[in-house]
Design an enzyme around this catalytic site. Structure first.
Site, mmCIF file in Angstrom:
data_model
loop_
_atom_site.group_PDB
_atom_site.id
_atom_site.type_symbol
_atom_site.label_atom_id
_atom_site.label_comp_id
_atom_site.label_asym_id
_atom_site.label_seq_id
_atom_site.Cartn_x
_atom_site.Cartn_y
_atom_site.Cartn_z
ATOM 1 N N GLY A 10 0.839 -1.196 0.000
ATOM 2 C CA GLY A 10 0.000 0.000 0.000
ATOM 3 C C GLY A 10 0.869 1.239 0.000
ATOM 4 O O GLY A 10 1.972 1.235 -0.550
ATOM 5 N N CYS A 11 0.404 2.282 0.631
ATOM 6 C CA CYS A 11 1.133 3.545 0.680
ATOM 7 C C CYS A 11 2.507 3.348 1.322
ATOM 8 O O CYS A 11 2.615 2.771 2.401
ATOM 9 C CB CYS A 11 0.333 4.556 1.480
ATOM 10 S SG CYS A 11 1.187 6.122 1.744
ATOM 11 N N PHE A 12 3.536 3.855 0.668
ATOM 12 C CA PHE A 12 4.885 3.653 1.212
ATOM 13 C C PHE A 12 5.126 4.411 2.505
ATOM 14 O O PHE A 12 6.016 4.064 3.267
ATOM 15 C CB PHE A 12 5.993 3.902 0.197
ATOM 16 C CG PHE A 12 5.938 5.168 -0.620
ATOM 17 C CD1 PHE A 12 5.462 6.369 -0.133
ATOM 18 C CD2 PHE A 12 6.420 5.140 -1.918
ATOM 19 C CE1 PHE A 12 5.452 7.518 -0.902
ATOM 20 C CE2 PHE A 12 6.426 6.292 -2.707
ATOM 21 C CZ PHE A 12 5.933 7.478 -2.195
#
Length: 174
Positions: A10-12
């Site tokens: 997902g979002c880093f």
């Protein structure tokens, strides 16, 4: 001597924030990989124009933490059963993916994925692929959570993941 792992959950910002707290992890860099565009920029990746995933590239000391341990943490801090999605983050750039840098990493990832299939109630959709060119994300994405802990996304999405890691893996916290 350190080893490298590349993971996308997902979002880093979320994965970076967790792995920066892991004992044995010596560096974490947010970036992009797995797509066709050379030197992508954040806006292109977010628009789904590049095929890249948001990932982290981490260096770790295998004498302190194993690749297997890193993967077990990975499957705890994100939902590997949602295709191209983590919460409200939707798109192929948010896919669950492990980029193997060696045949040994690929074999271990396959083993852990098979084991995790018995833990989750839905099928695991985590992609396993050979590592590709890694592009470092823009400077403002690096160490994002520590720099912006009160920003809305950080406070309501990233912080709970970091807290979950710290509670679940107290013996692994730096």
């Amino acid at each position: 001597m350190t080893e490298t792992a590349i993971l996308g959950g997902g979002c880093f910002w979320c994965t970076e924030a967790v792995y920066m707290e892991v004992k044995g992890v010596t560096s974490v860099v947010s970036g992009y990989t797995g797509g066709q565009t050379e030197h992508p920029i954040y806006e292109q990746v977010c628009a789904g124009e590049t095929g890249h995933a948001e990932v982290i590239k981490l260096e770790f000391d295998p004498a302190v933490i194993t690749y297997r341990d890193l993967l077990e943490i990975f499957f705890t801090i994100h939902d590997p059963t949602t295709l191209n999605r983590q919460g409200n983050d939707v798109g192929t750039q948010y896919r669950s993916v492990i980029y193997a840098l060696s045949p040994q990493q690929e074999a271990m990832a396959r083993q852990v994925i098979a084991e995790m299939a018995h833990v989750w109630d839905a099928p695991i959709v985590t992609e396993l692929a050979p590592a590709q060119v890694f592009y470092r994300a823009e400077d403002y994405h690096q160490d994002y959570f520590r720099q912006h802990p009160m920003q809305g996304y950080c406070a309501f999405v990233v912080a709970p993941k970091v807290d979950k890691f710290k509670k679940t893996y107290a013996n692994r916290v730096k």
